[in-house]
Design a protein around this motif. Structure first.
Motif, short mmCIF file in Angstrom:
data_model
loop_
_atom_site.label_atom_id
_atom_site.label_comp_id
_atom_site.label_asym_id
_atom_site.label_seq_id
_atom_site.Cartn_x
_atom_site.Cartn_y
_atom_site.Cartn_z
N SER A 138 -3.07 40.50 19.99
CA SER A 138 -3.29 39.02 20.30
C SER A 138 -3.70 38.83 19.10
O SER A 138 -2.95 37.16 18.85
CB SER A 138 -4.63 38.28 21.59
N ALA A 139 -3.76 39.22 18.76
CA ALA A 139 -4.60 39.42 17.08
C ALA A 139 -3.69 38.93 15.81
O ALA A 139 -3.28 38.21 14.97
CB ALA A 139 -5.84 39.96 16.11
N ILE A 140 -2.01 40.02 16.22
CA ILE A 140 -0.95 39.85 15.42
C ILE A 140 -0.25 38.68 16.05
O ILE A 140 0.11 38.20 15.01
CB ILE A 140 -0.24 40.84 15.99
N SER A 141 -0.23 38.35 17.07
CA SER A 141 0.29 37.55 17.71
C SER A 141 -0.03 35.79 16.70
O SER A 141 0.28 34.78 16.44
CB SER A 141 0.36 37.01 19.35
N ALA A 142 -2.14 36.07 17.26
CA ALA A 142 -2.12 34.60 16.37
C ALA A 142 -2.13 34.40 15.51
O ALA A 142 -1.55 33.49 14.17
CB ALA A 142 -3.73 34.81 16.64
N ALA A 143 -1.69 35.75 14.44
CA ALA A 143 -1.44 35.32 13.08
C ALA A 143 -0.14 35.47 11.89
O ALA A 143 -0.21 34.50 11.62
CB ALA A 143 -2.30 36.89 12.46
N ARG A 144 0.77 36.02 13.09
CA ARG A 144 1.70 35.82 12.75
C ARG A 144 2.36 34.23 13.61
O ARG A 144 3.25 33.21 12.70
CB ARG A 144 3.20 36.42 13.53
N LYS A 145 1.56 33.38 14.61
CA LYS A 145 1.47 31.49 14.05
C LYS A 145 1.30 30.75 13.16
O LYS A 145 2.03 30.14 13.24
CB LYS A 145 1.05 31.61 16.38
N ALA A 146 -0.64 31.62 12.95
CA ALA A 146 -1.09 30.18 11.74
C ALA A 146 0.23 30.78 10.86
O ALA A 146 0.25 29.32 10.17
CB ALA A 146 -2.14 31.11 11.43
N ILE A 147 1.20 31.60 10.01
CA ILE A 147 1.77 31.60 9.24
C ILE A 147 3.40 30.94 8.48
O ILE A 147 3.14 30.04 8.05
CB ILE A 147 2.06 33.17 8.75
N SER A 148 3.26 30.71 10.48
CA SER A 148 4.30 30.73 10.94
C SER A 148 4.46 29.25 10.63
O SER A 148 4.96 28.05 10.15
CB SER A 148 5.39 30.47 12.32
N ASP A 149 2.86 28.69 11.12
CA ASP A 149 3.06 26.84 11.47
C ASP A 149 2.59 26.23 10.25
O ASP A 149 3.51 25.18 9.15
CB ASP A 149 1.32 26.58 11.82
N GLY A 176 9.64 30.43 7.34
CA GLY A 176 9.76 31.72 7.42
C GLY A 176 9.82 32.83 6.81
O GLY A 176 10.08 33.97 7.45
N HIS A 177 9.90 32.30 5.61
CA HIS A 177 10.66 34.02 4.13
C HIS A 177 9.26 34.14 4.67
O HIS A 177 9.73 35.54 3.68
CB HIS A 177 10.64 33.18 2.67
N TYR A 178 7.70 33.44 4.68
CA TYR A 178 6.61 34.60 4.91
C TYR A 178 6.56 35.52 5.79
O TYR A 178 5.24 36.37 5.65
CB TYR A 178 5.61 33.73 4.43
N LEU A 179 7.54 35.38 7.18
CA LEU A 179 7.46 35.54 8.24
C LEU A 179 7.88 36.83 8.34
O LEU A 179 9.55 37.00 8.75
CB LEU A 179 6.83 34.98 9.54
N PRO A 180 7.68 38.20 8.93
CA PRO A 180 8.66 39.19 9.02
C PRO A 180 9.31 39.15 9.99
O PRO A 180 8.23 38.52 11.30
CB PRO A 180 7.55 40.67 9.36
N GLU A 181 10.85 39.71 10.65
CA GLU A 181 11.05 39.64 11.88
C GLU A 181 10.14 40.61 12.70
O GLU A 181 10.20 39.62 14.10
CB GLU A 181 11.96 40.54 11.73
N LYS A 182 9.02 41.29 12.54
CA LYS A 182 8.68 41.91 13.09
C LYS A 182 7.57 42.49 12.97
O LYS A 182 7.87 42.64 11.86
CB LYS A 182 9.28 43.21 14.02
N PRO A 183 5.70 42.73 13.41
CA PRO A 183 4.84 42.84 12.99
C PRO A 183 4.69 44.46 13.01
O PRO A 183 5.56 44.94 13.51
CB PRO A 183 3.87 42.14 13.92
N ARG A 184 3.83 44.43 11.61
CA ARG A 184 3.86 45.78 11.65
C ARG A 184 2.56 46.56 11.68
O ARG A 184 1.49 46.39 12.63
CB ARG A 184 2.71 46.31 10.03
N HIS A 185 3.12 47.64 12.09
CA HIS A 185 1.91 48.77 13.28
C HIS A 185 1.75 49.85 12.79
O HIS A 185 2.24 50.62 11.87
CB HIS A 185 2.46 49.05 14.59
N TYR A 186 0.17 49.95 12.97
CA TYR A 186 -0.80 50.95 12.07
C TYR A 186 -0.76 52.03 12.86
O TYR A 186 -1.86 51.76 14.03
CB TYR A 186 -1.32 50.43 10.75
N GLU A 187 -0.82 53.37 12.65
CA GLU A 187 -1.60 54.50 13.42
C GLU A 187 -2.29 55.29 12.62
O GLU A 187 -2.49 55.63 11.03
CB GLU A 187 -0.19 55.36 13.81
N THR A 188 -3.79 56.43 13.34
CA THR A 188 -4.37 56.60 12.58
C THR A 188 -3.48 57.97 12.49
O THR A 188 -3.55 58.06 13.30
CB THR A 188 -6.23 56.65 13.32
N LYS A 189 -4.28 58.33 11.55
CA LYS A 189 -3.60 59.77 11.06
C LYS A 189 -4.91 61.19 11.74
O LYS A 189 -6.74 60.47 11.48
CB LYS A 189 -3.68 60.43 9.55
#
Length: 333
Positions: free
Chosen positions: A304-315, A319-332
């Protein structure tokens, strides 16, 4: 009335505002009990039985919680979502049970950010206390006690003026001593480098001397001031030209979200903060709802935080600043 227990008064005030009428939110001000500072508080021969006593300065806090529990229909333990937070909830439950004022319904809720949406959503998903986290706390506290009470007297006898031994501090001290011995055994070797400030079409750049007298220079080749000054004189008297300019695009990936350790490292490097000061500031930001929980080794982000951040960037931007899909990080692991 539903009684909610959190750790800090600032958090209590904010959460009570979010929950509205029918809820009373009180703060425990951290841990309320600990092992008495005396021999026998942890008994390994009795399946590691442990005695607990209430902190003297928490009497008024515990009384307020006890009085509120008497008229509460439901107890919601909403301390921090980590081992120590689970332990505080366990201590509150056990103390109220001992005083026979524990409400019939006891539930545990956790959240990683103090926003209205996050808190209200967490209240809809209560759970039981996590016994594994509680056991981890009990093991940690027993080890601290047994380690300190066993080794500290030996340390005092052998090294008058020493303070104490500890489960973590003694190991850390050994690592420091080992590193210091390596430093003392290190043999320093002198070397010099020649760096020139050059210019091409109005653009300045630094260039390092890598070949001299037909010989390729390694790091230790110029081993004294005399040879370095000789090389410097040759460079100053020489004429140089740029043979080739190579340009290529570069790509830099964003860093993952902070963990506790990377947050402390960056704050020390960029701001000169100590680890304790960093955590105090982060705690204040967390309680104000500005950041997520700061004591974590995980880098995963709430969808939900990722979605909110993407919406804020889009607004706000194109669109040049918004990646096609969000990045996902995993803990090693």
């Amino acid at each position: 009335m539903q009684l909610v227990i959190v750790e800090s008064p600032a958090k209590a005030k904010t959460i009570e505002k979010y929950l509205g009428p029918g809820y009373k939110v009180l703060a425990s001000y951290g841990h309320i009990r600990d092992l008495p500072v005396k021999d026998g508080s942890v008994r390994p021969d009795e399946d590691f039985a442990m005695d607990w006593e209430m902190y003297g300065d928490k009497a008024s806090r515990v009384k307020a919680i006890t009085d509120a529990a008497k008229s509460a229909d439901r107890l919601i333990l909403a301390t921090d979502p980590d081992r120590e937070g689970e332990a505080i909830s366990w201590h509150v439950r056990e103390l109220l049970k001992k005083r026979k004022v524990l409400p019939k319904e006891v539930e545990r809720v956790t959240f990683n950010a103090i926003t209205k949406q996050t808190v209200t959503d967490a209240m809809k998903r209560p759970r039981e206390l996590d016994q594994d986290l509680i056991d981890a706390y009990l093991a940690r506290r027993a080890l601290d006690y047994l380690f300190g009470f066993t080794l500290s007297p030996v340390l005092w006898r052998k090294l008058p003026g020493a303070k104490s031994a500890g489960r973590v501090q003694s190991v850390a001290l050994r690592l420091i001593v080992q590193r210091e011995r390596e430093i003392e055994l290190f043999c320093a070797q002198e070397y010099w480098s020649v760096i020139a400030r050059l210019e091409q079409h109005g653009t300045e750049f630094a260039a390092r001397l890598v070949k001299f007298d037909g010989q390729k220079l390694d790091k230790l080749t110029l081993g004294d001031e005399g040879s370095a000054l000789k090389a410097k004189a040759v460079v100053e008297a020489g004429t140089f030209r740029v043979e080739e300019v190579e340009t290529k695009p570069t790509k830099r990936n964003p860093y993952p979200p902070f963990t506790t350790s990377t947050l402390q490292q960056e704050a020390a490097r960029k701001l000169g903060f100590s680890a304790s000061h960093t955590m105090r500031v982060a705690q204040s930001l967390y309680e104000a709802g500005a950041i997520t929980y700061m004591r974590t080794d995980g880098v995963q982000m709430d969808p939900s935080a990722i979605s909110a951040a993407r919406k804020a960037i889009s607004d706000r931007y194109d669109g040049h600043y918004l990646p096609e899909k969000p990045r996902h990080y995993e803990t090693k692991a």
